[in-house]
Design a protein around this motif. Structure first.
Motif, PDB file in Angstrom:
ATOM      1  N   SER A  57       0.821  -1.167  -0.064  1.00  0.00           N
ATOM      2  CA  SER A  57      -0.062  -0.052   0.075  1.00  0.00           C
ATOM      3  C   SER A  57       0.680   1.259   0.053  1.00  0.00           C
ATOM      4  CB  SER A  57      -0.906   0.220   1.141  1.00  0.00           C
ATOM      5  OG  SER A  57       0.031   0.291   2.475  1.00  0.00           O
ATOM      6  N   ALA A  58       0.388   2.176  -0.179  1.00  0.00           N
ATOM      7  CA  ALA A  58       0.887   3.737  -0.048  1.00  0.00           C
ATOM      8  C   ALA A  58       1.302   3.781   1.410  1.00  0.00           C
ATOM      9  CB  ALA A  58       0.174   4.707  -0.687  1.00  0.00           C
ATOM     10  N   THR A  59       0.391   3.250   2.282  1.00  0.00           N
ATOM     11  CA  THR A  59       0.669   3.532   3.639  1.00  0.00           C
ATOM     12  C   THR A  59       2.020   2.951   4.044  1.00  0.00           C
ATOM     13  OG1 THR A  59      -1.676   3.893   3.986  1.00  0.00           O
ATOM     14  CG2 THR A  59      -0.331   3.185   5.739  1.00  0.00           C
ATOM     15  N   TRP A  84      -4.867  12.140   3.795  1.00  0.00           N
ATOM     16  CA  TRP A  84      -5.370  10.809   4.308  1.00  0.00           C
ATOM     17  C   TRP A  84      -4.792  10.492   5.708  1.00  0.00           C
ATOM     18  CZ3 TRP A  84      -9.019   8.030   4.870  1.00  0.00           C
ATOM     19  CH2 TRP A  84      -9.175   6.825   5.098  1.00  0.00           C
ATOM     20  N   SER A  86      -3.548   8.085   7.047  1.00  0.00           N
ATOM     21  CA  SER A  86      -2.384   7.484   7.414  1.00  0.00           C
ATOM     22  C   SER A  86      -1.128   8.174   7.669  1.00  0.00           C
ATOM     23  CB  SER A  86      -2.196   6.367   6.290  1.00  0.00           C
ATOM     24  OG  SER A  86      -1.930   6.955   4.922  1.00  0.00           O
ATOM     25  N   VAL A 129       0.582  17.532  -0.090  1.00  0.00           N
ATOM     26  CA  VAL A 129      -0.218  16.719  -0.955  1.00  0.00           C
ATOM     27  C   VAL A 129      -0.712  17.339  -2.255  1.00  0.00           C
ATOM     28  CG1 VAL A 129      -2.306  15.149  -0.748  1.00  0.00           C
ATOM     29  CG2 VAL A 129      -1.013  15.784   1.107  1.00  0.00           C
ATOM     30  N   ASP A 155       3.214  13.470  -1.699  1.00  0.00           N
ATOM     31  CA  ASP A 155       1.942  12.561  -1.523  1.00  0.00           C
ATOM     32  C   ASP A 155       1.362  12.672  -2.958  1.00  0.00           C
ATOM     33  OD1 ASP A 155      -0.336  11.063  -1.402  1.00  0.00           O
ATOM     34  OD2 ASP A 155      -0.548  11.486   0.666  1.00  0.00           O
ATOM     35  N   ALA A 157      -0.615  10.380  -4.306  1.00  0.00           N
ATOM     36  CA  ALA A 157      -1.546   9.278  -4.263  1.00  0.00           C
ATOM     37  C   ALA A 157      -2.951   9.671  -5.382  1.00  0.00           C
ATOM     38  CB  ALA A 157      -2.134   8.929  -2.817  1.00  0.00           C
ATOM     39  N   HIS A 158      -3.078  10.859  -5.397  1.00  0.00           N
ATOM     40  CA  HIS A 158      -4.071  11.371  -6.501  1.00  0.00           C
ATOM     41  C   HIS A 158      -3.690  11.825  -7.781  1.00  0.00           C
ATOM     42  CE1 HIS A 158      -6.688  12.967  -2.798  1.00  0.00           C
ATOM     43  NE2 HIS A 158      -6.413  11.775  -2.589  1.00  0.00           N
ATOM     44  N   SER A 178      -0.688   5.720  -4.962  1.00  0.00           N
ATOM     45  CA  SER A 178      -1.320   4.827  -4.289  1.00  0.00           C
ATOM     46  C   SER A 178      -2.037   3.935  -5.291  1.00  0.00           C
ATOM     47  CB  SER A 178      -2.264   5.078  -3.267  1.00  0.00           C
ATOM     48  OG  SER A 178      -3.254   4.174  -2.943  1.00  0.00           O
ATOM     49  N   GLN A 180      -4.653   1.781  -4.515  1.00  0.00           N
ATOM     50  CA  GLN A 180      -5.777   1.356  -3.828  1.00  0.00           C
ATOM     51  C   GLN A 180      -6.984   1.389  -4.829  1.00  0.00           C
ATOM     52  OE1 GLN A 180      -8.346   3.613  -2.414  1.00  0.00           O
ATOM     53  NE2 GLN A 180      -9.490   2.076  -1.311  1.00  0.00           N
ATOM     54  N   LYS A 183      -8.290   4.583  -6.808  1.00  0.00           N
ATOM     55  CA  LYS A 183      -7.396   5.183  -7.374  1.00  0.00           C
ATOM     56  C   LYS A 183      -7.535   5.113  -8.877  1.00  0.00           C
ATOM     57  CE  LYS A 183      -6.365   7.086  -3.609  1.00  0.00           C
ATOM     58  NZ  LYS A 183      -5.559   6.508  -2.442  1.00  0.00           N
ATOM     59  N   GLU A 189      -5.073  -3.310  -3.939  1.00  0.00           N
ATOM     60  CA  GLU A 189      -4.358  -2.532  -3.068  1.00  0.00           C
ATOM     61  C   GLU A 189      -3.006  -2.465  -3.493  1.00  0.00           C
ATOM     62  OE1 GLU A 189      -5.583  -1.083  -0.410  1.00  0.00           O
ATOM     63  OE2 GLU A 189      -7.539  -1.804  -0.137  1.00  0.00           O
ATOM     64  N   GLY A 190      -2.324  -1.437  -2.997  1.00  0.00           N
ATOM     65  CA  GLY A 190      -0.969  -1.385  -3.661  1.00  0.00           C
ATOM     66  C   GLY A 190      -0.545   0.018  -3.443  1.00  0.00           C
ATOM     67  N   PHE A 324     -10.893  15.548   2.490  1.00  0.00           N
ATOM     68  CA  PHE A 324     -10.951  14.447   3.588  1.00  0.00           C
ATOM     69  C   PHE A 324     -11.573  15.324   4.799  1.00  0.00           C
ATOM     70  CE2 PHE A 324      -7.067  13.305   0.952  1.00  0.00           C
ATOM     71  CZ  PHE A 324      -7.492  11.947   0.799  1.00  0.00           C
TER      72      PHE A 324
HETATM   73  C1  LIG Z   1      -5.136   7.010  -1.093  1.00  0.00           C
HETATM   74  C2  LIG Z   1      -4.419   7.856  -0.284  1.00  0.00           C
HETATM   75  C3  LIG Z   1      -3.252   7.533   0.349  1.00  0.00           C
HETATM   76  C4  LIG Z   1      -2.961   6.054   0.900  1.00  0.00           C
HETATM   77  O1  LIG Z   1      -3.129   4.912   0.032  1.00  0.00           O
HETATM   78  P1  LIG Z   1      -3.182   3.512   0.379  1.00  0.00           P
HETATM   79  O2  LIG Z   1      -2.708   2.944  -0.799  1.00  0.00           O
HETATM   80  O3  LIG Z   1      -4.429   3.073   0.626  1.00  0.00           O
HETATM   81  O4  LIG Z   1      -2.335   3.265   1.687  1.00  0.00           O
HETATM   82  C5  LIG Z   1      -2.369   8.285   0.976  1.00  0.00           C
HETATM   83  N1  LIG Z   1      -2.692   9.616   0.815  1.00  0.00           N
HETATM   84  C6  LIG Z   1      -3.550   9.979   0.057  1.00  0.00           C
HETATM   85  C7  LIG Z   1      -3.665  11.501  -0.116  1.00  0.00           C
HETATM   86  C8  LIG Z   1      -4.545   9.114  -0.597  1.00  0.00           C
HETATM   87  O5  LIG Z   1      -5.700   9.608  -1.098  1.00  0.00           O
END
Ligand SMILES: *Cc1c(COP(=O)(O)O)cnc(C)c1O
Length: 386
Positions: A57-59, A84, A86, A129, A155, A157-158, A178, A180, A183, A189-190, A324
């Motif tokens: 996961s990204a986490t 997020w 995490s 982010v 970050d 992820a988006h 991410s 997930q 996404k 997941e990843g 969020f």
């Molecule tokens: C989805 C997300 C994460 C975490 O990603 P995971 O793969 O679910 O751990 C972290 N930061 C942001 C901004 C996200 O949207």
């Protein structure tokens, strides 16, 4: 409702995706191996980064990154509260202190100025982010981090496929994507960390698989080298081939996925422009002023009485998300701050204003223009009948 429920998100799984996963299932090797290496190569190609390290996961990637940077008691990590959970959870679990910075009221991203005001001699890392698919204003943020010699982790992820001034997000800075399920590209997941730092990449590869001197997969032996031994205690954060191959298959059509998302977002904008004239409290986010290509991960709109709005939309057969709720206002962190008695070091007016109003509307590639019209019509009904 006669129509079926429209979820906030649904992954696009093509026949090619299914064939790719099926081939792995039939191959005799389903966990981390050549397919995960291929996914990493695809991320290097997309971003131009020297290394890509895939994890569960990204986490998980963020956890190992914080460890690799020595984040622990006494360290401060600058990050928005509108992120997020995490990020803040891991900083807290490692005994370090999250230092929240406010975001722009209309693009939900932090700025170099806000980060600069939050830097102290204890600042050990900055995690801004990229929000909803738009890029941060990277030039001043990267220059600031470099000037202070503070590591920067973006970050992203988006932001898969997002361009900043024509350059892919993820190039030239440590970044975490991410995979997930919601996404733009998913492995169920990843997560993938990209970096140009050889030593960091080697350390993360070790830590993601028990701290062994080799990866789960050894190309020469087509499996795990039985002689591998622990170089330092590590974790079990590897990404299986079964998952990686799904993401690689989707990545091959990222341009189409993001183009479709952009079309749907454009339709939302048209229709919401009309609705905003009747309902001025309905406010989509603003596009950043700097040159960019948006990847439209989320379509975020600010609405009055958001929580009851979401309930009412659900009754209309439409799912919405929240990306969020400000982390500092969630139970554990709220109580932690209350107990300390000290105010947050930096006021977060834009974060708190948005945290009460933001709502993510349905947005996924297999939606139709009629679905978008249905969402906005339901919004009109909900907002005018209460
Ligand atoms: C989805 C997300 C994460 C975490 O990603 P995971 O793969 O679910 O751990 C972290 N930061 C942001 C901004 C996200 O949207």
């Amino acid at each position: 409702m006669s129509e079926t429920f429209l979820p906030f998100c649904r992954p696009q799984i093509s026949p090619d995706d299914i064939a790719a996963v099926t081939a792995v299932l039939n191959s005799g090797w389903i966990t981390t191996g050549a397919k995960t290496a291929a996914l990493e190569a695809a991320f290097c190609e997309l971003t131009g980064a020297r290394h890509a390290v895939a994890m569960s996961s990204a986490t998980a990637a963020l956890h190992l990154y914080l460890l690799a940077k020595g984040i622990g008691p006494g360290a401060e990590v600058i990050t928005p509260s509108l992120t997020w959970v995490s990020t803040v959870n891991l900083i807290t679990l490692l005994g370090a202190t999250p230092v929240y910075v406010d975001v722009d009221r209309d693009n939900l991203m932090t700025t170099a100025d806000a980060i600069e005001r939050a830097i102290t001699p204890r600042t050990k890392l900055i995690i801004p982010v990229h929000f909803a698919g738009a890029p941060l204003d990277l030039d001043p943020i990267r220059a600031l981090a470099a000037a202070h010699g503070i590591p920067l982790l973006e970050d992203t992820a988006h932001a898969l496929g997002t361009l900043y001034k024509g350059i892919p997000v993820g190039r030239g800075a440590d970044s975490i994507f991410s995979l997930q399920a919601i996404k733009n590209v998913t492995a169920a997941e990843g997560g993938v960390l990209v970096t140009d730092d050889d030593e960091l990449a080697a350390k993360l590869r070790r830590l993601r698989f028990h701290g062994l001197g080799v990866d789960a997969y050894d190309r020469a032996t087509q499996g795990r080298n039985p002689q591998a031994e622990v170089m330092e205690p590590g974790f079990k954060y590897n990404l299986p081939d079964m998952c990686s191959v799904l993401a690689t298959s989707q990545l091959a059509r990222l341009d189409r996925i993001n183009a479709r998302r952009a079309e749907l977002a454009a339709r939302y904008h048209e229709l919401l422009r009309e609705l905003s004239q009747e309902q001025p409290q309905v406010q989509p986010l603003a596009a950043p002023a700097w040159p960019h290509k948006h990847s439209w991960h989320l379509f975020v709109v600010r609405v009055p009485e958001r929580d009851t709005f979401i309930e009412a939309m659900k009754a209309q057969g439409i799912g919405c998300g929240i990306h969020f709720r400000a982390v500092h206002q969630q139970k554990y962190y709220r109580e932690l701050h209350a107990k300390s008695g000290a105010p947050l070091p930096h006021a977060l007016p834009n974060t708190e204003w948005n945290s009460a109003r933001i709502c993510s509307l349905p947005l996924f590639p297999d939606m139709t223009a009629a679905d978008v019209e249905r969402v906005v019509q339901a919004m009109r009904t909900v907002l005018t009948t209460r």
